[in-house]
Write a protein that holds these residues in place. Structure first.
Motif, PDB file in Angstrom:
ATOM      1  N   GLU A   1       0.840  -1.194   0.000  1.00 44.31           N
ATOM      2  CA  GLU A   1       0.000   0.000   0.000  1.00 44.31           C
ATOM      3  C   GLU A   1       0.875   1.244   0.000  1.00 44.31           C
ATOM      4  OE1 GLU A   1      -3.705  -0.350   2.625  1.00 44.31           O
ATOM      5  OE2 GLU A   1      -2.292  -1.754   3.534  1.00 44.31           O
ATOM      6  N   PRO A   2       1.283   1.697  -1.177  1.00 45.68           N
ATOM      7  CA  PRO A   2       2.137   2.886  -1.236  1.00 45.68           C
ATOM      8  C   PRO A   2       1.432   4.119  -0.682  1.00 45.68           C
ATOM      9  CG  PRO A   2       2.078   1.755  -3.359  1.00 45.68           C
ATOM     10  CD  PRO A   2       1.014   1.149  -2.513  1.00 45.68           C
ATOM     11  N   GLU A   3       2.215   5.017  -0.176  1.00 44.99           N
ATOM     12  CA  GLU A   3       1.692   6.281   0.354  1.00 44.99           C
ATOM     13  C   GLU A   3       1.338   7.221  -0.797  1.00 44.99           C
ATOM     14  OE1 GLU A   3       1.057   7.036   3.363  1.00 44.99           O
ATOM     15  OE2 GLU A   3       0.820   9.205   3.322  1.00 44.99           O
ATOM     16  N   PHE A   4       0.310   8.020  -0.629  1.00 47.03           N
ATOM     17  CA  PHE A   4       0.061   9.118  -1.550  1.00 47.03           C
ATOM     18  C   PHE A   4      -0.532  10.282  -0.772  1.00 47.03           C
ATOM     19  CE2 PHE A   4      -4.490   8.448  -1.722  1.00 47.03           C
ATOM     20  CZ  PHE A   4      -4.648   7.073  -1.615  1.00 47.03           C
ATOM     21  N   GLU A   5      -0.388  11.453  -1.332  1.00 44.92           N
ATOM     22  CA  GLU A   5      -0.852  12.669  -0.650  1.00 44.92           C
ATOM     23  C   GLU A   5      -2.361  12.597  -0.417  1.00 44.92           C
ATOM     24  OE1 GLU A   5      -0.282  17.477  -1.191  1.00 44.92           O
ATOM     25  OE2 GLU A   5      -0.736  16.274  -2.944  1.00 44.92           O
ATOM     26  N   GLY A   6      -2.777  12.855   0.795  1.00 48.45           N
ATOM     27  CA  GLY A   6      -4.197  12.854   1.103  1.00 48.45           C
ATOM     28  C   GLY A   6      -4.774  11.471   1.332  1.00 48.45           C
ATOM     29  N   MET A   7      -3.910  10.466   1.468  1.00 53.76           N
ATOM     30  CA  MET A   7      -4.395   9.093   1.682  1.00 53.76           C
ATOM     31  C   MET A   7      -5.188   9.025   2.991  1.00 53.76           C
ATOM     32  SD  MET A   7      -1.983   5.749   2.024  1.00 53.76           S
ATOM     33  CE  MET A   7      -2.598   4.098   1.789  1.00 53.76           C
ATOM     34  N   SER A   8      -6.342   8.392   2.925  1.00 50.91           N
ATOM     35  CA  SER A   8      -7.158   8.269   4.129  1.00 50.91           C
ATOM     36  C   SER A   8      -6.421   7.420   5.168  1.00 50.91           C
ATOM     37  CB  SER A   8      -8.493   7.611   3.749  1.00 50.91           C
ATOM     38  OG  SER A   8      -9.275   7.419   4.888  1.00 50.91           O
ATOM     39  N   HIS A   9      -6.258   7.953   6.335  1.00 51.63           N
ATOM     40  CA  HIS A   9      -5.529   7.295   7.441  1.00 51.63           C
ATOM     41  C   HIS A   9      -4.075   6.999   7.083  1.00 51.63           C
ATOM     42  CE1 HIS A   9      -9.274   6.861   9.577  1.00 51.63           C
ATOM     43  NE2 HIS A   9      -9.806   6.214   8.572  1.00 51.63           N
ATOM     44  N   GLY A  10      -3.576   7.639   6.049  1.00 49.13           N
ATOM     45  CA  GLY A  10      -2.187   7.394   5.657  1.00 49.13           C
ATOM     46  C   GLY A  10      -1.229   8.298   6.420  1.00 49.13           C
ATOM     47  N   GLY A  11      -0.008   8.295   5.990  1.00 52.96           N
ATOM     48  CA  GLY A  11       1.018   9.119   6.619  1.00 52.96           C
ATOM     49  C   GLY A  11       2.350   8.392   6.550  1.00 52.96           C
ATOM     50  N   TYR A  12       3.394   9.131   6.771  1.00 48.25           N
ATOM     51  CA  TYR A  12       4.716   8.540   6.667  1.00 48.25           C
ATOM     52  C   TYR A  12       5.623   9.181   7.700  1.00 48.25           C
ATOM     53  CZ  TYR A  12       5.994  12.984   4.710  1.00 48.25           C
ATOM     54  OH  TYR A  12       6.191  14.318   4.560  1.00 48.25           O
ATOM     55  N   SER A  13       6.658   8.468   8.058  1.00 47.63           N
ATOM     56  CA  SER A  13       7.769   9.105   8.760  1.00 47.63           C
ATOM     57  C   SER A  13       9.045   8.464   8.240  1.00 47.63           C
ATOM     58  CB  SER A  13       7.651   8.946  10.268  1.00 47.63           C
ATOM     59  OG  SER A  13       7.839   7.606  10.636  1.00 47.63           O
ATOM     60  N   LEU A  14      10.077   9.244   8.177  1.00 48.53           N
ATOM     61  CA  LEU A  14      11.330   8.743   7.641  1.00 48.53           C
ATOM     62  C   LEU A  14      12.450   9.105   8.597  1.00 48.53           C
ATOM     63  CD1 LEU A  14      12.203   8.945   3.862  1.00 48.53           C
ATOM     64  CD2 LEU A  14      13.872   8.566   5.622  1.00 48.53           C
ATOM     65  N   GLU A  15      13.092   8.080   9.141  1.00 50.96           N
ATOM     66  CA  GLU A  15      14.217   8.304  10.045  1.00 50.96           C
ATOM     67  C   GLU A  15      15.504   7.946   9.324  1.00 50.96           C
ATOM     68  OE1 GLU A  15      15.875   6.930  14.462  1.00 50.96           O
ATOM     69  OE2 GLU A  15      14.225   5.844  13.545  1.00 50.96           O
ATOM     70  N   TRP A  16      16.434   8.873   9.312  1.00 51.73           N
ATOM     71  CA  TRP A  16      17.728   8.641   8.670  1.00 51.73           C
ATOM     72  C   TRP A  16      18.801   8.412   9.728  1.00 51.73           C
ATOM     73  CZ3 TRP A  16      18.629   8.007   3.574  1.00 51.73           C
ATOM     74  CH2 TRP A  16      17.673   8.478   2.672  1.00 51.73           C
ATOM     75  N   SER A  17      19.729   7.550   9.415  1.00 52.14           N
ATOM     76  CA  SER A  17      20.911   7.458  10.277  1.00 52.14           C
ATOM     77  C   SER A  17      21.721   8.735  10.096  1.00 52.14           C
ATOM     78  CB  SER A  17      21.752   6.225   9.909  1.00 52.14           C
ATOM     79  OG  SER A  17      22.207   6.322   8.577  1.00 52.14           O
ATOM     80  N   GLY A  18      22.524   9.074  11.085  1.00 51.08           N
ATOM     81  CA  GLY A  18      23.277  10.328  11.033  1.00 51.08           C
ATOM     82  C   GLY A  18      24.174  10.440   9.822  1.00 51.08           C
ATOM     83  N   ASP A  19      24.671   9.305   9.346  1.00 50.14           N
ATOM     84  CA  ASP A  19      25.573   9.343   8.187  1.00 50.14           C
ATOM     85  C   ASP A  19      24.820   9.185   6.859  1.00 50.14           C
ATOM     86  OD1 ASP A  19      24.803   6.728   8.254  1.00 50.14           O
ATOM     87  OD2 ASP A  19      26.832   5.882   8.464  1.00 50.14           O
ATOM     88  N   SER A  20      23.505   9.223   6.912  1.00 47.51           N
ATOM     89  CA  SER A  20      22.649   9.130   5.706  1.00 47.51           C
ATOM     90  C   SER A  20      22.810   7.816   4.948  1.00 47.51           C
ATOM     91  CB  SER A  20      22.923  10.298   4.735  1.00 47.51           C
ATOM     92  OG  SER A  20      22.683  11.534   5.357  1.00 47.51           O
ATOM     93  N   SER A  21      23.283   6.791   5.630  1.00 47.46           N
ATOM     94  CA  SER A  21      23.467   5.519   4.918  1.00 47.46           C
ATOM     95  C   SER A  21      22.289   4.568   5.103  1.00 47.46           C
ATOM     96  CB  SER A  21      24.751   4.833   5.395  1.00 47.46           C
ATOM     97  OG  SER A  21      24.613   4.413   6.744  1.00 47.46           O
ATOM     98  N   VAL A  22      21.403   4.866   6.035  1.00 50.52           N
ATOM     99  CA  VAL A  22      20.240   4.001   6.261  1.00 50.52           C
ATOM    100  C   VAL A  22      18.997   4.872   6.450  1.00 50.52           C
ATOM    101  CG1 VAL A  22      19.182   2.252   7.734  1.00 50.52           C
ATOM    102  CG2 VAL A  22      21.656   2.239   7.393  1.00 50.52           C
ATOM    103  N   ALA A  23      17.919   4.454   5.770  1.00 55.39           N
ATOM    104  CA  ALA A  23      16.625   5.132   5.936  1.00 55.39           C
ATOM    105  C   ALA A  23      15.613   4.127   6.458  1.00 55.39           C
ATOM    106  CB  ALA A  23      16.150   5.702   4.604  1.00 55.39           C
TER     107      ALA A  23
END
Lengths: 345, 253
Positions: free
Chosen positions: B110-132
């Motif tokens: 179920e990919p995210e899209f803008e305005g998705m009902s009950h959707g949402g995302y969060s993205l945590e990056w490692s400090g060195d930007s090598s892992v998302a």
């Protein structure tokens, strides 16, 4: 079904929502809709109106708005349609320029044509191609082919919503044909007794035809007739190719049958399995693992490629387009591995 | 590996090959000066690859790249379809920003899209930007977790972490003989009052998992479990795990 084209049944609220979406992309007041194949000009949408501006690349100050066209709309959410000016609409249009740059299709159901033999000052002078309206004439053609009354198309239901859309499919490589898909309801709405969707006598779902830019008339070829006859409303397995999907427009004089994307993918898959097995067989255990890992990584790249291909193709048949992308990626992989096999050890 | 794909794809349109190639080159030449659209306060304009000459670039017109998804080094971000593409099966992608490149799609049902009902995302990056670490939200709790590893502008690994966590919980669910949540999922993740993230990155080495799941979020008596685990990113495996049944009664299906 991909909703790239302007949906003439869009209500005011939906238009506002979409206008918000387009405006959110820029704070400069315009957004680029498309760039001409030569790069000589681009089309922009002003966020404060629905006007489409043609902006010459070398002289942006000479920009000019494409002439607005009266098209069918339902901005007041009433249960009847009315004519509205295309530049008053809030939805963000999709514009498709032919390779020869003489034609611009706007997903509001408008086709523009560049003036013939333009002077240097008229080089970017585009005018509506059909006086009666491209959308009107397209639906007239549909009604004649399907033996349906023109009045029966897209009658609004009790809530004022209706469906009568023209979606872009493709320009032919010679710019002589514009492939479009028509979708809409046929007949009077029958309101359900208790909720549920409105029922209609029948409907058109991505019914395809060409506009021939050389003759100025709509037409069908054997490919389209066959495809239109294969379409149905059956429920498909998720991500299966839509029946009767046509993904490219035939150049004039080069008419041919549409190759099934499923057949194309199956053939490419079989070839890949064959070349992969033959390449793997003589390898040492360590090299085998290396190739297997490479192939796993390629599978992910293939899926990414196919998703990009489906997006950039703008087809109203997104599943078929994605499968076509899988087939193209696989064919390229077959060629890569084939070269590797042929290379001297 | 995408670049050869894109060039190679032209050979499948033999009659238009030269025109397309010439058009693409010209387009590429002007695109730097042609774009007058600017980034908004919250999003960045992203230009996609393989634009057909004369066609719109779906990624700049119909996708958004929220600024809050950009990696600490400013090189990567997440894009997903905007409202106008929301009725289409658009996918979510991890992208490189400069030069703009699509690196991989997110492997989620179920990919995210803008305005998705009950959707949402969060993205945590490692400090060195090598892992998302991508968390996609659902109605009752997170609907998926995805891990992407990057190095030198390339994706070096992807993990469907949501599926891995489900695997940890599945035996307990089976033992409970609970009715499934629906035809597709035996159970779903369920938010807790504490709102503590279910998955958190520890540098670029580990994901600490503390997730809750249920087979029926509307009923208090149905199967509920908590899984605490550690995902070792480099070795791509769970190194510690503990599943605790919180509730659940046996029930014939």
């Amino acid at each position: 079904m991909r909703g790239k084209s302007f949906c003439t049944a869009t209500l005011v609220t939906a238009a506002l929502v979409m206008a918000y979406g387009a405006a959110a992309k820029t704070k400069s007041g315009t957004s680029v809709l498309v760039t001409a194949p030569s790069g000589d000009f681009r089309l922009e949408l002003a966020s404060d109106s629905g006007a489409i501006w043609l902006v010459p690349t070398k002289n942006p100050s000479a920009r000019a708005a494409l002439p607005p066209v009266e098209i069918e709309g339902n901005e007041s959410a009433s249960n009847r349609t009315e004519k509205v000016s295309s530049d008053t609409l809030g939805s963000s249009p999709r514009c498709f320029i032919s390779l020869d740059e003489r034609w611009i299709f706007v997903s509001r159901g408008i086709l523009y044509r560049r003036l013939d033999n333009p002077t240097s000052s008229e080089r970017f002078n585009y005018q509506p191609a059909i006086a009666d309206g491209f959308d009107e004439v397209a639906w007239r053609f549909f009604c004649r082919e399907r033996n349906v009354s023109e009045d029966a198309i897209g009658i609004p239901n009790q809530y004022g919503t209706w469906e009568k859309t023209i979606q872009f499919c493709a320009w032919s490589p010679d710019s002589a044909r514009l492939l479009v898909a028509l979708s809409g309801t046929i007949g009077k709405p029958k309101g359900p007794a208790e909720g549920g969707p409105t029922q209609y006598e029948s409907s058109a779902s991505a019914w395809m035809c060409y506009f021939n830019t050389r003759t100025g008339a709509f037409e069908q070829t054997d490919r389209l007739r066959k495809a239109n006859s294969e379409q149905g409303n059956s429920i498909l397995p998720e991500l299966a190719a839509e029946p009767g999907a046509v993904l490219s427009a035939e150049a004039v004089g080069q008419e041919s049958v549409e190759i099934s994307v499923n057949d194309r993918l199956n053939k490419a898959d079989a070839e890949l399995n064959d070349v992969y097995r033959r390449l793997l067989k003589p390898l040492s255990p360590a090299r085998k693992i290396q190739l297997q890992n490479e192939q796993r990584a390629w599978l992910k790249d293939r899926d990414t490629f196919a998703a990009i291909h489906a997006n950039q193709s703008w087809s109203p048949f997104p599943n078929a387009s994605r499968i076509e992308g899988l087939a193209i990626a696989t064919e390229i992989r077959v060629a890569e591995l084939g070269k590797r096999m042929a290379a001297p050890k | 590996m995408l670049e050869p794909f894109l060039l190679g794809s032209l050979s499948y349109y033999p009659t238009a090959k030269l025109c397309l190639l010439a058009g693409a080159l010209l387009l590429a030449a002007v695109v730097g000066t042609a774009n007058c659209a600017e980034d908004s306060e919250d999003t960045i304009i992203f230009h996609g690859p393989a634009v057909h000459p004369g066609y719109p670039d779906a990624f700049s017109t119909d996708y958004i790249l929220p600024k809050d998804t950009v990696s600490p080094d400013g090189k990567y971000g997440l894009i997903f379809p905007d409202r106008e593409l929301s009725d289409n099966p658009g996918r979510d992608f991890i992208v490189a920003l400069d030069p703009p490149r699509i690196l991989t799609l997110l492997e989620t049902d179920e990919p995210e899209f803008e305005g998705m009902s009950h959707g949402g995302y969060s993205l945590e990056w490692s400090g060195d930007s090598s892992v998302a670490l991508v968390t996609l939200a659902g109605k009752w709790g997170p609907r998926d977790f995805l891990l992407i590893e990057l190095q030198n502008g390339k994706v070096t690994g992807t993990t469907q972490l949501g599926a891995k966590i489900r695997q940890l919980l599945e035996p307990d669910y089976q033992n409970a003989k609970a009715a499934p949540y629906n035809d597709y999922y035996h159970f779903i993740f369920e938010n807790q009052e504490s709102e503590t993230p279910f998955c958190t990155l520890e540098k670029s080495a580990l994901v600490r998992i503390d997730a809750f799941a249920t087979s029926d979020p509307k009923s208090s008596g149905e199967w509920r479990a908590r899984v605490r685990a550690v995902w070792d990113i480099r070795n791509a495996k769970v190194t510690r795990q503990q599943v605790t049944r919180l509730s659940g009664r046996k029930r014939s299906r």
